[in-house]
Design a protein around this motif. Sequence first.
Motif, PDB file in Angstrom:
ATOM      1  N   TYR A   1       1.519  52.887  12.408  1.00  0.00           N
ATOM      2  CA  TYR A   1       2.514  52.159  12.395  1.00  0.00           C
ATOM      3  C   TYR A   1       2.519  51.667  10.603  1.00  0.00           C
ATOM      4  O   TYR A   1       3.682  50.796  10.465  1.00  0.00           O
ATOM      5  CB  TYR A   1       2.626  51.192  13.391  1.00  0.00           C
ATOM      6  CG  TYR A   1       2.559  51.618  14.779  1.00  0.00           C
ATOM      7  CD1 TYR A   1       3.705  52.404  15.256  1.00  0.00           C
ATOM      8  CD2 TYR A   1       1.661  51.490  15.391  1.00  0.00           C
ATOM      9  CE1 TYR A   1       3.778  52.793  16.436  1.00  0.00           C
ATOM     10  CE2 TYR A   1       1.552  51.966  16.850  1.00  0.00           C
ATOM     11  CZ  TYR A   1       2.545  52.658  17.215  1.00  0.00           C
ATOM     12  OH  TYR A   1       2.331  53.237  18.667  1.00  0.00           O
TER      13      TYR A   1
ATOM     14  N   LEU B   1       8.621  45.562   3.410  1.00  0.00           N
ATOM     15  CA  LEU B   1       8.668  43.891   3.770  1.00  0.00           C
ATOM     16  C   LEU B   1       8.151  43.217   2.713  1.00  0.00           C
ATOM     17  O   LEU B   1       8.625  42.001   2.882  1.00  0.00           O
ATOM     18  CB  LEU B   1       7.759  44.236   5.097  1.00  0.00           C
ATOM     19  CG  LEU B   1       7.652  42.761   5.916  1.00  0.00           C
ATOM     20  CD1 LEU B   1       8.891  42.609   6.388  1.00  0.00           C
ATOM     21  CD2 LEU B   1       6.577  43.159   6.930  1.00  0.00           C
TER      22      LEU B   1
ATOM     23  N   VAL C   1       8.931  36.749   8.281  1.00  0.00           N
ATOM     24  CA  VAL C   1       9.105  38.026   9.151  1.00  0.00           C
ATOM     25  C   VAL C   1       9.420  37.349  10.745  1.00  0.00           C
ATOM     26  O   VAL C   1       8.601  36.233  11.101  1.00  0.00           O
ATOM     27  CB  VAL C   1       7.879  39.034   9.065  1.00  0.00           C
ATOM     28  CG1 VAL C   1       6.433  38.145   9.559  1.00  0.00           C
ATOM     29  CG2 VAL C   1       7.914  40.106   9.898  1.00  0.00           C
ATOM     30  N   VAL C   2      10.008  38.098  11.591  1.00  0.00           N
ATOM     31  CA  VAL C   2      10.153  37.872  12.940  1.00  0.00           C
ATOM     32  C   VAL C   2       9.113  38.715  13.604  1.00  0.00           C
ATOM     33  O   VAL C   2       8.945  40.003  13.391  1.00  0.00           O
ATOM     34  CB  VAL C   2      11.523  38.308  13.410  1.00  0.00           C
ATOM     35  CG1 VAL C   2      11.566  38.081  14.996  1.00  0.00           C
ATOM     36  CG2 VAL C   2      12.423  37.271  12.800  1.00  0.00           C
TER      37      VAL C   2
ATOM     38  N   LEU D   1       7.614  39.966  17.178  1.00  0.00           N
ATOM     39  CA  LEU D   1       7.940  40.019  18.511  1.00  0.00           C
ATOM     40  C   LEU D   1       6.536  40.476  19.106  1.00  0.00           C
ATOM     41  O   LEU D   1       5.981  41.331  18.886  1.00  0.00           O
ATOM     42  CB  LEU D   1       8.859  40.965  19.021  1.00  0.00           C
ATOM     43  CG  LEU D   1      10.040  40.709  18.359  1.00  0.00           C
ATOM     44  CD1 LEU D   1      11.034  41.919  18.725  1.00  0.00           C
ATOM     45  CD2 LEU D   1      10.749  39.676  18.970  1.00  0.00           C
TER      46      LEU D   1
ATOM     47  N   ASP E   1       6.720  44.438  17.974  1.00  0.00           N
ATOM     48  CA  ASP E   1       7.739  44.842  16.694  1.00  0.00           C
ATOM     49  C   ASP E   1       7.679  43.857  15.741  1.00  0.00           C
ATOM     50  O   ASP E   1       7.248  42.571  16.013  1.00  0.00           O
ATOM     51  CB  ASP E   1       9.132  44.931  17.369  1.00  0.00           C
ATOM     52  CG  ASP E   1       9.983  45.850  16.474  1.00  0.00           C
ATOM     53  OD1 ASP E   1       9.532  46.216  15.459  1.00  0.00           O
ATOM     54  OD2 ASP E   1      10.873  46.374  17.024  1.00  0.00           O
ATOM     55  N   LEU E   2       8.034  44.175  14.711  1.00  0.00           N
ATOM     56  CA  LEU E   2       8.174  43.211  13.448  1.00  0.00           C
ATOM     57  C   LEU E   2       9.692  43.412  12.908  1.00  0.00           C
ATOM     58  O   LEU E   2      10.460  44.626  12.869  1.00  0.00           O
ATOM     59  CB  LEU E   2       7.230  43.486  12.401  1.00  0.00           C
ATOM     60  CG  LEU E   2       5.969  43.389  12.625  1.00  0.00           C
ATOM     61  CD1 LEU E   2       5.030  44.133  11.471  1.00  0.00           C
ATOM     62  CD2 LEU E   2       5.565  42.067  12.796  1.00  0.00           C
ATOM     63  N   LYS E   3      10.539  42.339  12.387  1.00  0.00           N
ATOM     64  CA  LYS E   3      11.759  42.305  12.011  1.00  0.00           C
ATOM     65  C   LYS E   3      11.586  41.505  10.724  1.00  0.00           C
ATOM     66  O   LYS E   3      11.186  40.538  10.794  1.00  0.00           O
ATOM     67  CB  LYS E   3      12.703  42.137  12.956  1.00  0.00           C
ATOM     68  CG  LYS E   3      12.912  43.175  14.058  1.00  0.00           C
ATOM     69  CD  LYS E   3      13.836  42.755  15.134  1.00  0.00           C
ATOM     70  CE  LYS E   3      13.880  43.553  16.187  1.00  0.00           C
ATOM     71  NZ  LYS E   3      14.542  44.812  16.093  1.00  0.00           N
ATOM     72  N   PRO E   4      12.298  41.941   9.663  1.00  0.00           N
ATOM     73  CA  PRO E   4      12.462  40.885   8.422  1.00  0.00           C
ATOM     74  C   PRO E   4      13.459  39.816   8.685  1.00  0.00           C
ATOM     75  O   PRO E   4      14.578  40.167   9.825  1.00  0.00           O
ATOM     76  CB  PRO E   4      13.354  41.605   7.408  1.00  0.00           C
ATOM     77  CG  PRO E   4      13.916  42.836   8.127  1.00  0.00           C
ATOM     78  CD  PRO E   4      12.852  43.194   9.546  1.00  0.00           C
ATOM     79  N   TYR E   5      13.305  38.831   8.432  1.00  0.00           N
ATOM     80  CA  TYR E   5      14.023  37.329   8.666  1.00  0.00           C
ATOM     81  C   TYR E   5      15.235  37.350   7.723  1.00  0.00           C
ATOM     82  O   TYR E   5      14.693  37.491   6.384  1.00  0.00           O
ATOM     83  CB  TYR E   5      13.284  36.291   8.838  1.00  0.00           C
ATOM     84  CG  TYR E   5      13.997  35.065   8.990  1.00  0.00           C
ATOM     85  CD1 TYR E   5      14.649  34.658  10.297  1.00  0.00           C
ATOM     86  CD2 TYR E   5      14.464  34.277   8.003  1.00  0.00           C
ATOM     87  CE1 TYR E   5      15.391  33.433  10.409  1.00  0.00           C
ATOM     88  CE2 TYR E   5      15.202  33.006   7.937  1.00  0.00           C
ATOM     89  CZ  TYR E   5      15.512  32.544   9.163  1.00  0.00           C
ATOM     90  OH  TYR E   5      16.381  31.526   9.271  1.00  0.00           O
TER      91      TYR E   5
ATOM     92  N   ASP F   1      20.458  35.225  10.236  1.00  0.00           N
ATOM     93  CA  ASP F   1      19.781  34.785  11.185  1.00  0.00           C
ATOM     94  C   ASP F   1      19.942  33.151  11.361  1.00  0.00           C
ATOM     95  O   ASP F   1      19.726  32.998  12.736  1.00  0.00           O
ATOM     96  CB  ASP F   1      18.230  35.209  11.139  1.00  0.00           C
ATOM     97  CG  ASP F   1      18.114  36.587  11.375  1.00  0.00           C
ATOM     98  OD1 ASP F   1      18.883  37.310  12.071  1.00  0.00           O
ATOM     99  OD2 ASP F   1      17.112  37.227  10.598  1.00  0.00           O
TER     100      ASP F   1
END
Length: 167
Positions: A62, A69, A75-76, A78, A146-150, A155
């Motif tokens: 992954y 990033l 970073v969010v 999860l 999971d990871l998501k950019p903030y 947001d």
Amino acid sequence: MFEQRKDEIGLAGDPAANADDARLAYIGRIGSPWKLREDCPKNMNAARERGGGATVAIDAPYRPGLAGLAGFSHVVVLSWFEQAPRNLIVQKPRHATDTKGVFALRSPARPNPVGLHVARIVSLDIDAGVIELDAIDALDGTPVIDLKPYFASVDAIPDATRPGKDA
């Protein structure tokens, strides 16, 4: 690990036992100073106050997903609270006088125990798959799903409110 308190309501069965339950892929693990539930901060503010930092170690397959990033400050993350019970639908938090539905709480005990953590990126090593964070409110070894950019521009909700502690 989680005791059912007076006035709490459980589901008739365990949602994890359903044949149609989601099939999640763990993409890595959280590294934190918190080894025991009773030591773990209850939220990110408390985690930042206590210090200690944290890491997210992303598994090799992954790591290419980390490309890009580095341009983000936060970073969010999860996570999957694998030790939490999934059958409590009404809970009585220690800090509240009344019971509340699970969807009005941030408790890890819920039908799908997904953790949500918004953290500042301290450093990022894409080759090693390691993201160093300012803090985390999760136990050491907690799986990451999971990871998501903030994005502060989309947001953050400037007029967001929440009820008082006993609401």
